[in-house]
Design an enzyme around this catalytic site. Structure first.
Site, short mmCIF file in Angstrom:
data_model
loop_
_atom_site.label_atom_id
_atom_site.label_comp_id
_atom_site.label_asym_id
_atom_site.label_seq_id
_atom_site.Cartn_x
_atom_site.Cartn_y
_atom_site.Cartn_z
N TYR A 1 10.03 -0.75 8.31
CA TYR A 1 8.64 -1.17 8.61
C TYR A 1 8.03 -0.28 9.70
O TYR A 1 6.92 0.22 9.57
CB TYR A 1 8.65 -2.64 9.06
CG TYR A 1 7.27 -3.21 9.28
CD1 TYR A 1 6.58 -3.79 8.22
CD2 TYR A 1 6.66 -3.16 10.52
CE1 TYR A 1 5.30 -4.30 8.41
CE2 TYR A 1 5.39 -3.66 10.72
CZ TYR A 1 4.72 -4.23 9.66
OH TYR A 1 3.46 -4.73 9.85
N ASP B 1 -3.85 -8.54 4.16
CA ASP B 1 -2.63 -9.34 3.99
C ASP B 1 -2.63 -10.54 4.93
O ASP B 1 -1.92 -11.51 4.70
CB ASP B 1 -1.36 -8.49 4.17
CG ASP B 1 -1.37 -7.61 5.40
OD1 ASP B 1 -2.46 -7.23 5.87
OD2 ASP B 1 -0.28 -7.28 5.90
N HIS C 1 -2.17 -2.99 14.35
CA HIS C 1 -2.10 -1.82 13.53
C HIS C 1 -3.46 -1.20 13.22
O HIS C 1 -3.58 -0.06 12.78
CB HIS C 1 -1.35 -2.27 12.25
CG HIS C 1 -1.45 -1.49 11.03
ND1 HIS C 1 -1.76 -1.99 9.80
CD2 HIS C 1 -1.25 -0.16 10.83
CE1 HIS C 1 -1.73 -1.06 8.89
NE2 HIS C 1 -1.43 0.07 9.47
N ASP D 1 1.26 -7.65 13.29
CA ASP D 1 2.09 -6.65 12.62
C ASP D 1 3.26 -6.14 13.48
O ASP D 1 4.30 -5.75 12.94
CB ASP D 1 1.24 -5.44 12.22
CG ASP D 1 0.51 -5.64 10.90
OD1 ASP D 1 0.92 -6.50 10.10
OD2 ASP D 1 -0.47 -4.91 10.67
N HIS E 1 0.81 -1.22 0.00
CA HIS E 1 0.00 0.00 0.00
C HIS E 1 0.85 1.28 0.00
O HIS E 1 0.71 2.17 0.82
CB HIS E 1 -1.15 -0.01 1.01
CG HIS E 1 -0.84 -0.18 2.47
ND1 HIS E 1 0.11 0.54 3.14
CD2 HIS E 1 -1.43 -0.96 3.41
CE1 HIS E 1 0.09 0.21 4.41
NE2 HIS E 1 -0.81 -0.70 4.60
N HIS F 1 4.91 -10.76 9.79
CA HIS F 1 5.73 -10.43 8.62
C HIS F 1 7.20 -10.67 8.95
O HIS F 1 7.69 -10.24 10.00
CB HIS F 1 5.59 -8.95 8.23
CG HIS F 1 4.23 -8.57 7.74
ND1 HIS F 1 3.67 -9.09 6.59
CD2 HIS F 1 3.30 -7.71 8.24
CE1 HIS F 1 2.47 -8.55 6.41
NE2 HIS F 1 2.22 -7.72 7.39
N GLU G 1 -6.66 -6.90 8.57
CA GLU G 1 -6.15 -6.33 7.31
C GLU G 1 -5.89 -7.48 6.34
O GLU G 1 -5.47 -8.58 6.73
CB GLU G 1 -4.86 -5.50 7.54
CG GLU G 1 -4.51 -4.73 6.28
CD GLU G 1 -3.53 -3.58 6.48
OE1 GLU G 1 -2.92 -3.47 7.56
OE2 GLU G 1 -3.36 -2.80 5.51
N HIS H 1 -5.72 -10.04 13.28
CA HIS H 1 -5.82 -8.75 12.60
C HIS H 1 -6.51 -8.98 11.25
O HIS H 1 -6.17 -9.92 10.54
CB HIS H 1 -4.40 -8.20 12.41
CG HIS H 1 -4.28 -6.92 11.67
ND1 HIS H 1 -5.26 -5.96 11.64
CD2 HIS H 1 -3.24 -6.41 10.94
CE1 HIS H 1 -4.84 -4.94 10.91
NE2 HIS H 1 -3.62 -5.18 10.47
FE1 FEO Z 1 -1.88 -4.27 9.23
FE2 FEO Z 1 0.23 -6.71 7.96
O1 FEO Z 1 -1.35 -5.70 8.15
#
Ligand code: FEO
Length: 394
Positions: free
Chosen positions: A191, A82, A144, A163, A24, A224, A80, A78
């Site tokens: 990050y 991803d 996040h 995250d 993004h 991640h 989001e 989470h």
């Molecule tokens: Fe807030 Fe890795 O997504």
């Protein structure tokens, strides 16, 4: 996939997104991973899923360990996409599974994927017994998203904070003791700067809360990048410093130029700061990625921003930079502005207004030069650089 074990019965089943270069808007030069973890006990739990383009790979990884029908719980730390956009596919195969999420996670799941799921909500301190193992949950709103939470495997002392503490780094290795430590910390800083910087105060408080809850992770397994098993305190310490706004005697000069006048000014300002023994990073916007610029700002005490005037305003690349930077709310920096103009001016004024509106500490006045700087003008720029250096030397 060869098995990647964090502890007996706890395996990484995530995927590596080797070719991702844009998350993004944040440039991910080293790719990314979406980590998911499978915990096998009397009950089986899957912690997080992956980006939907990799659903079948996640499913294959799970199938190497267990029949998905045997999954009892899918923990959604989470929503989001991803991490959650494989949920509809995985839930279809894991037809006996209950989804575990925060209340806001449940709301977000329904808003993203509909209401056709069995969802149990949890809050901070709630526990889920899997057999020998216990999962404890800690809500982490805004780390996040409002729905975010951490999952802690109590007996193994493994924290899965989604995250938080992660980085975008595609790698064939999974653990911190297997990769180049400098690259790892560089990516962790990138990050943090691009995703978590505006949330600094929340991060400090969340780390304190986690400690108060008696959580002392031996392993941090984010969603991640790399799993911290040899030295998890390294990334916790880095987060504490970044979230407190720790900075060094460093000036970031970020600018753009049309016919070279603002470039000449930038170089003279840099020389002035360097003459005072200050570290300078020099970034021309059309030759730099915004992700890189804000990462340099993370540990700098001063940011000096330059723009030529175009149509009585700042140059468009500067608008883009300031929109990005003000949204990320870097803490405790001294900001100053410079630029060149042909007749009416306006770039410095509009940049100062933007910075003031964002609540930044602005050193005024900035410095503006008409058309092309002469030797006298460049001397003023040099002195401007020295003045900024003097302010951050103390
Ligand atoms: Fe807030 Fe890795 O997504």
């Amino acid at each position: 996939m060869s098995k990647v074990s964090l502890a007996e019965g706890i395996n990484w089943v995530g995927v590596v997104d080797w070719t991702l270069r844009d998350f993004h808007g944040y440039i991910t030069r080293r790719g990314a991973t979406y980590n998911a973890y499978l915990i096998s006990d009397e009950k089986t739990a899957l912690v997080d899923t992956v980006k939907h383009t990799f659903s079948s790979e996640l499913l294959r990884n799970i199938c190497e360990i267990v029949d998905p029908e045997k999954i009892d719980y899918i923990i959604v730390n989470h929503v989001e996409m991803d991490h959650s956009s494989s949920l509809p596919v995985i839930a279809k195969h894991a037809k006996n599974a209950t989804i575990i999420a925060s209340q806001r996670g449940k709301d977000a799941i329904i808003e993203h994927y509909g209401a056709d799921f069995k969802i149990q909500t949890v809050k901070t301190g709630d526990e889920l017994k899997l057999g020998k193992r216990t999962l404890r949950f800690v809500e982490a709103p805004m780390l996040h998203w409002p729905d975010s939470m951490f999952t802690y495997v109590v007996e193994d002392k493994i924290l899965m904070p989604n995250d938080a503490f992660g980085e975008h780094l595609a790698s064939s290795q999974r653990f911190d003791d297997e990769v180049d430590g400098h690259v790892l910390m560089e990516e962790a800083a990138i990050y943090y700067s691009n995703i978590l910087m505006p949330l600094g105060p929340l991060i400090t408080r969340k780390i304190q809360e986690v400690v108060q809850l008696g959580i002392a992770p031996a392993v941090i397994a984010p969603s991640h990048g790399i799993i911290w098993r040899s030295n998890p305190s390294k990334i916790i310490q880095a987060y504490l410093e970044w979230s407190a706004g720790a900075a060094k005697k460093k000036v970031v000069i970020v600018y753009d130029t049309m016919w070279g006048s603002t470039d000449k000014m930038a170089r003279a300002i840099a020389e002035g700061a360097i003459s005072e023994g200050i570290e300078v990073k020099f970034l021309k916007l059309r030759a730099s990625e915004l992700s890189e610029v804000v990462t340099e700002i993370l540990d700098a005490k001063a940011v000096v921003v330059g723009s030529p005037t175009l149509n009585n305003q700042m140059f468009p690349t500067l608008s883009s930079f300031l929109t990005y930077a003000t949204g990320l709310k870097p803490k405790g920096k001294l900001w100053s502005f410079f630029g060149s103009y042909g007749w009416g001016g306006g770039a410095v004024r509009s940049m100062v207004e933007t910075a003031r509106k964002a609540g930044f500490d602005v050193l005024e006045p900035g410095i503006e030069i008409k058309y092309v700087p002469d030797q006298e003008d460049l001397k003023k720029c040099f002195e401007f650089g020295k003045q900024i250096a003097a302010k951050i030397k103390v």
